[in-house]
Scaffold this motif. Structure first.
Motif, PDB file in Angstrom:
ATOM      1  N   GLU A  90      20.194   0.965  -1.268  1.00 12.57           N
ATOM      2  CA  GLU A  90      21.413   0.853  -0.478  1.00 12.57           C
ATOM      3  C   GLU A  90      22.563   0.003  -1.445  1.00 12.57           C
ATOM      4  O   GLU A  90      22.306  -0.928  -2.109  1.00 12.57           O
ATOM      5  N   GLN A  91      23.690   0.567  -1.661  1.00 10.38           N
ATOM      6  CA  GLN A  91      24.601  -0.049  -1.961  1.00 10.38           C
ATOM      7  C   GLN A  91      24.475  -0.824  -3.244  1.00 10.38           C
ATOM      8  O   GLN A  91      24.811  -1.802  -3.805  1.00 10.38           O
ATOM      9  N   PRO A  92      24.149   0.154  -4.462  1.00  2.64           N
ATOM     10  CA  PRO A  92      23.653  -0.509  -5.788  1.00  2.64           C
ATOM     11  C   PRO A  92      24.932  -0.728  -6.523  1.00  2.64           C
ATOM     12  O   PRO A  92      24.876  -1.608  -7.372  1.00  2.64           O
ATOM     13  N   LEU A  93      26.042  -0.200  -6.438  1.00  4.95           N
ATOM     14  CA  LEU A  93      27.323  -0.494  -7.172  1.00  4.95           C
ATOM     15  C   LEU A  93      28.308  -0.855  -6.484  1.00  4.95           C
ATOM     16  O   LEU A  93      28.199  -1.051  -4.936  1.00  4.95           O
ATOM     17  N   PRO A  94      29.465  -1.444  -6.891  1.00  6.02           N
ATOM     18  CA  PRO A  94      30.536  -2.157  -5.867  1.00  6.02           C
ATOM     19  C   PRO A  94      30.997  -0.871  -4.932  1.00  6.02           C
ATOM     20  O   PRO A  94      30.842   0.114  -5.273  1.00  6.02           O
ATOM     21  N   ALA A  95      31.654  -1.563  -3.903  1.00  5.24           N
ATOM     22  CA  ALA A  95      32.013  -0.450  -2.915  1.00  5.24           C
ATOM     23  C   ALA A  95      32.976   0.701  -3.460  1.00  5.24           C
ATOM     24  O   ALA A  95      32.961   1.834  -2.772  1.00  5.24           O
ATOM     25  N   GLY A 144       0.858  -1.078  -0.135  1.00  6.60           N
ATOM     26  CA  GLY A 144      -0.072   0.043   0.040  1.00  6.60           C
ATOM     27  C   GLY A 144       0.803   1.194   0.052  1.00  6.60           C
ATOM     28  O   GLY A 144       2.120   1.188  -0.128  1.00  6.60           O
ATOM     29  N   SER A 145       0.185   2.419   0.195  1.00  9.84           N
ATOM     30  CA  SER A 145       0.822   3.778   0.016  1.00  9.84           C
ATOM     31  C   SER A 145       1.497   4.239   1.262  1.00  9.84           C
ATOM     32  O   SER A 145       2.502   5.067   1.209  1.00  9.84           O
ATOM     33  N   GLY A 146       1.258   3.611   2.293  1.00 11.51           N
ATOM     34  CA  GLY A 146       1.626   4.147   3.497  1.00 11.51           C
ATOM     35  C   GLY A 146       3.139   3.542   4.298  1.00 11.51           C
ATOM     36  O   GLY A 146       3.303   4.043   5.088  1.00 11.51           O
ATOM     37  N   VAL A 147       3.522   2.712   3.415  1.00  9.87           N
ATOM     38  CA  VAL A 147       4.831   1.670   4.175  1.00  9.87           C
ATOM     39  C   VAL A 147       5.803   2.116   3.436  1.00  9.87           C
ATOM     40  O   VAL A 147       5.819   2.352   2.059  1.00  9.87           O
ATOM     41  N   GLU A 148       7.053   2.568   4.102  1.00 10.10           N
ATOM     42  CA  GLU A 148       8.239   2.728   3.337  1.00 10.10           C
ATOM     43  C   GLU A 148       8.940   1.293   2.678  1.00 10.10           C
ATOM     44  O   GLU A 148       8.881   0.436   3.444  1.00 10.10           O
ATOM     45  N   LEU A 149       9.229   1.521   1.731  1.00  9.28           N
ATOM     46  CA  LEU A 149      10.175   0.309   0.731  1.00  9.28           C
ATOM     47  C   LEU A 149      11.552   1.020   0.627  1.00  9.28           C
ATOM     48  O   LEU A 149      11.747   2.136   0.090  1.00  9.28           O
ATOM     49  N   ARG A 150      12.336   0.019   0.944  1.00 10.35           N
ATOM     50  CA  ARG A 150      13.952   0.260   0.583  1.00 10.35           C
ATOM     51  C   ARG A 150      14.370  -0.688  -0.226  1.00 10.35           C
ATOM     52  O   ARG A 150      13.805  -1.892  -0.131  1.00 10.35           O
ATOM     53  N   LEU A 151      15.329  -0.677  -1.061  1.00  9.56           N
ATOM     54  CA  LEU A 151      16.384  -1.565  -1.600  1.00  9.56           C
ATOM     55  C   LEU A 151      17.509  -1.671  -1.409  1.00  9.56           C
ATOM     56  O   LEU A 151      18.177  -0.913  -1.281  1.00  9.56           O
ATOM     57  N   ASP A 152      18.169  -3.075  -1.032  1.00  5.61           N
ATOM     58  CA  ASP A 152      19.530  -3.308  -0.933  1.00  5.61           C
ATOM     59  C   ASP A 152      19.788  -4.335  -1.937  1.00  5.61           C
ATOM     60  O   ASP A 152      19.621  -5.509  -2.134  1.00  5.61           O
ATOM     61  N   ALA A 153      20.881  -3.648  -2.636  1.00  6.35           N
ATOM     62  CA  ALA A 153      21.671  -4.489  -3.811  1.00  6.35           C
ATOM     63  C   ALA A 153      22.840  -5.364  -3.596  1.00  6.35           C
ATOM     64  O   ALA A 153      23.230  -5.937  -4.267  1.00  6.35           O
TER      65      ALA A 153
END
Length: 360
Positions: free
Chosen positions: A219-224, A185-194
């Motif tokens: 979070e961390q989409p590319l190499p460090a 739904g619209s009220g929940v925070e979503l994050r991505l960790d790659a």
């Protein structure tokens, strides 16, 4: 606490099975192996009874020293405590971050017990904190499985979910994100960790979808090593914040800030050398207008509870990655932290708030 003292350091090994194997860039993990540390202040007799502090060293490939190096470091610390005291013990394990985490946590727990105060108040001398927000972690799965996991997390009261991405194609992960947003739904925070999974072009493509589906943090989409790439992504982003995790260990806070590579940094106490180090890093990142986020490295209850206290010591901390007990099939002892409605209830007993775990 300086100089020679009445402190005795003991440690014992443990192996904790995971609920299910975990696939990582360094291989499959099916157990977490480490060392439980007990620091005993013998006191001065009846009027000054013995006090105990607990620590945990749970090495993780790619983040810390090896298990063998950790054990060697703890043996050095034991000798240093006996011969020269706490400062020498910490110096003896300065380059072995998991071992240092255990020693520094045991020292902090011991001192908080002496002062009869919860560990988080010993760390920051701040007000009482009842809860800290935590995120649910949604593992890799098909779009339908991702939607189902997200829905269950929301039903349990989580208002922040972090999706693990990068193991599938970009198109598949975008479809998983679509299903997660539909379920949340619209009220929940979503994050991505790659976890460093993408090229710049792939990350750029995901960033467009992240904007569409109202993702808060990527979070961390590319190499460090790709500070410039992260800075370029951050410049392109409108509402999505860029966070660095692996990049924190490689570059440090100052370089990340100077390059403009991130809005937030992930602090893993086990990987940076202790909650005392992580607390100083959190204070510094806040001064630099970066957001600190505390997470565990799938630790046992001693280190995990320490991370909860660390989060509680940071003002206005965002949702942190502390709800990881369910990844373990067994633990070192009773968990004093209740997870309730998307929050971790912070123990208010003195020290860590952990019962006797030594003989478990």
């Amino acid at each position: 606490m300086t100089g020679k003292s009445n402190l005795d350091l003991e440690y014992r090994s443990f192996s904790l099975s995971l609920s299910s194997p975990l696939e990582t860039a360094s291989g499959t993990i099916d157990s977490r192996d480490g060392f439980l540390v007990r620091l005993v202040d013998r006191g001065e007799g009846v009027t000054d009874p013995a006090t105990v502090g607990y620590g945990e060293a749970t090495p993780l490939a790619g983040w810390t020293e090896s298990t063998a190096d950790c054990e060697e470091a703890l043996e050095r610390a034991r000798t240093a405590f006996r011969d020269d005291g706490p400062e020498a013990a910490l110096e003896s394990v300065d380059r072995q971050v998991a071992a240092r985490h255990a020693v520094s946590l045991a020292l902090s727990d011991l001192q908080a017990n002496r002062e009869a105060t919860p560990l988080y108040r010993y760390l920051c001398r701040g007000p009482m904190i009842g809860r800290v927000p935590v995120n649910a972690t949604v593992g890799d799965g098909s779009p339908s499985e991702t939607g189902a996991q997200t829905r269950r997390a929301v039903e349990r009261g989580y208002d922040c979910c972090k999706l693990k991405v990068g193991l599938r194609s970009v198109d598949a992960d975008v479809e998983r994100l679509r299903e997660a947003r539909r379920a949340a739904g619209s009220g929940v925070e979503l994050r991505l960790d790659a976890n460093e999974a993408w090229t710049y072009e792939e990350a750029e493509s995901v960033l467009e979808a992240a904007e569409e589906f109202d993702v808060s943090i990527l979070e961390q989409p590319l190499p460090a090593g790709a500070l410039e790439g992260h800075a370029a992504l951050r410049e392109r982003a409108r509402d999505v914040k860029i966070a660095l995790d692996e990049g924190v260990l490689e570059h440090g806070i100052d370089a990340i800030c100077e390059s403009g590579a991130a809005d937030a940094v992930v602090l893993k106490p086990m990987a940076v050398g202790g909650i005392d180090v992580a607390r100083r890093m959190a204070a510094w990142t806040t001064e630099l207008e970066l957001t600190p986020i505390v997470t565990t490295t799938i630790d046992g209850v001693v280190a995990r509870t320490g991370a909860v206290h660390l989060a509680a010591s940071i003002p206005d901390v965002p949702a942190c990655g502390l709800a990881t007990a369910g990844l373990l099939a067994e633990d070192l002892g009773r968990d004093p932290v209740l997870l309730e409605n998307g929050s971790a209830v912070v123990p208010q007993a003195k020290g860590l708030g952990i019962d006797e775990v030594w003989d478990k």
